[in-house]
Enzyme design. Sequence first.
Site, PDB file in Angstrom:
ATOM      1  N   CYS B  27      26.612  89.367  10.019  1.00  0.00           N
ATOM      2  CA  CYS B  27      25.472  88.758   9.533  1.00  0.00           C
ATOM      3  C   CYS B  27      24.244  89.787   9.866  1.00  0.00           C
ATOM      4  CB  CYS B  27      25.037  87.566   9.884  1.00  0.00           C
ATOM      5  SG  CYS B  27      23.367  87.045   9.053  1.00  0.00           S
ATOM      6  N   CYS B  29      21.176  89.353   9.258  1.00  0.00           N
ATOM      7  CA  CYS B  29      19.979  88.786   9.196  1.00  0.00           C
ATOM      8  C   CYS B  29      19.962  88.121  10.683  1.00  0.00           C
ATOM      9  CB  CYS B  29      19.581  87.827   8.286  1.00  0.00           C
ATOM     10  SG  CYS B  29      19.420  88.623   6.636  1.00  0.00           S
ATOM     11  N   CYS B  46      30.311  87.776   8.058  1.00  0.00           N
ATOM     12  CA  CYS B  46      30.132  86.976   6.736  1.00  0.00           C
ATOM     13  C   CYS B  46      31.321  86.687   6.113  1.00  0.00           C
ATOM     14  CB  CYS B  46      29.301  87.952   6.041  1.00  0.00           C
ATOM     15  SG  CYS B  46      28.738  87.450   4.311  1.00  0.00           S
ATOM     16  N   CYS B  48      29.839  83.403   7.288  1.00  0.00           N
ATOM     17  CA  CYS B  48      29.571  82.928   8.657  1.00  0.00           C
ATOM     18  C   CYS B  48      30.161  81.384   8.722  1.00  0.00           C
ATOM     19  CB  CYS B  48      28.022  83.114   9.271  1.00  0.00           C
ATOM     20  SG  CYS B  48      27.078  82.272   8.333  1.00  0.00           S
ATOM     21  N   CYS B  57      22.916  79.897   3.979  1.00  0.00           N
ATOM     22  CA  CYS B  57      22.975  81.313   4.171  1.00  0.00           C
ATOM     23  C   CYS B  57      21.542  81.928   4.134  1.00  0.00           C
ATOM     24  CB  CYS B  57      23.514  82.013   2.897  1.00  0.00           C
ATOM     25  SG  CYS B  57      23.529  84.050   3.078  1.00  0.00           S
TER      26      CYS B  57
END
Lengths: 172, 88
Positions: B27, B29, B46, B48, B57
């Site tokens: 991920c 972010c 991902c 996740c 998400c």
Amino acid sequence: MAATSLSSSTIPSLNRKESFTVSALSPRSTSAVTFQFPLRRIRIGDSKLSSLSSSTRSTPRAIEAKKQTYNSFDDLLVNSDKPVLVDFYATWCGPCQYMVPILSEVSATLQEKIQVVKIDTEKYPSIANKYQIEALPTFILFKDGEPCDRFEGALTAKQLVQRIEDSLEVKS
Amino acid sequence: MVYMKSITKYGNMGLAEHKDSHGAPLCPCRQYDDKAAEVGQGFWNCPCVPMRERKECHCMLFLTPDNDFAGKDQTITSDEIKETTAHM
């Protein structure tokens, strides 16, 4: 304030171990501020923006990044005369990029009240770890050098302004 | 909301960058202490676990249709991605 533009060849290397770059949005000019550690203080004006300043003074407009140097992130927090909103982000994080123009707008709207600073968590993992950053973007509002509010995720300019004003009101 | 697609473009670049560098699309972010360990552990690969279990998400890559940010397109070309992210 005189705007000087420096070519990329005159900008000191950012590769030193203790160098620290954040982007901060400065209210005193049309530019945002990128902080670069350690010691050297560099101010790079943005000549493109200064030519617009006389015609667009009445409305808040996008604020671009500008470089300054501080010894450390703590130094930045201590030396700030206003509360500091810190945006912890990563280059390839979609919502973080979405927030770039929103932060510019909010910085202009709240320029008397806060200073906005952005920290690239990939470049400064130790600072991100110190504040236990997990999800990105995470915003921490610092007042008198201490975190006073913290929230994650993208939001609209209006929501962000509201959140900041609410937090500052409670604490003051 | 023309710029919504840019969220997808940055996110995809982030996933691709992690896959290239670490072997799995971690991920983009999140902040990690040890990406190699995270890839091995798998929670944040991902899609996740929060996405698989609860359709959550926070990268805004997977959105339920009722979400304000949900677009109509289901596809994106690599040219579109390159165009938005070329300056980075």
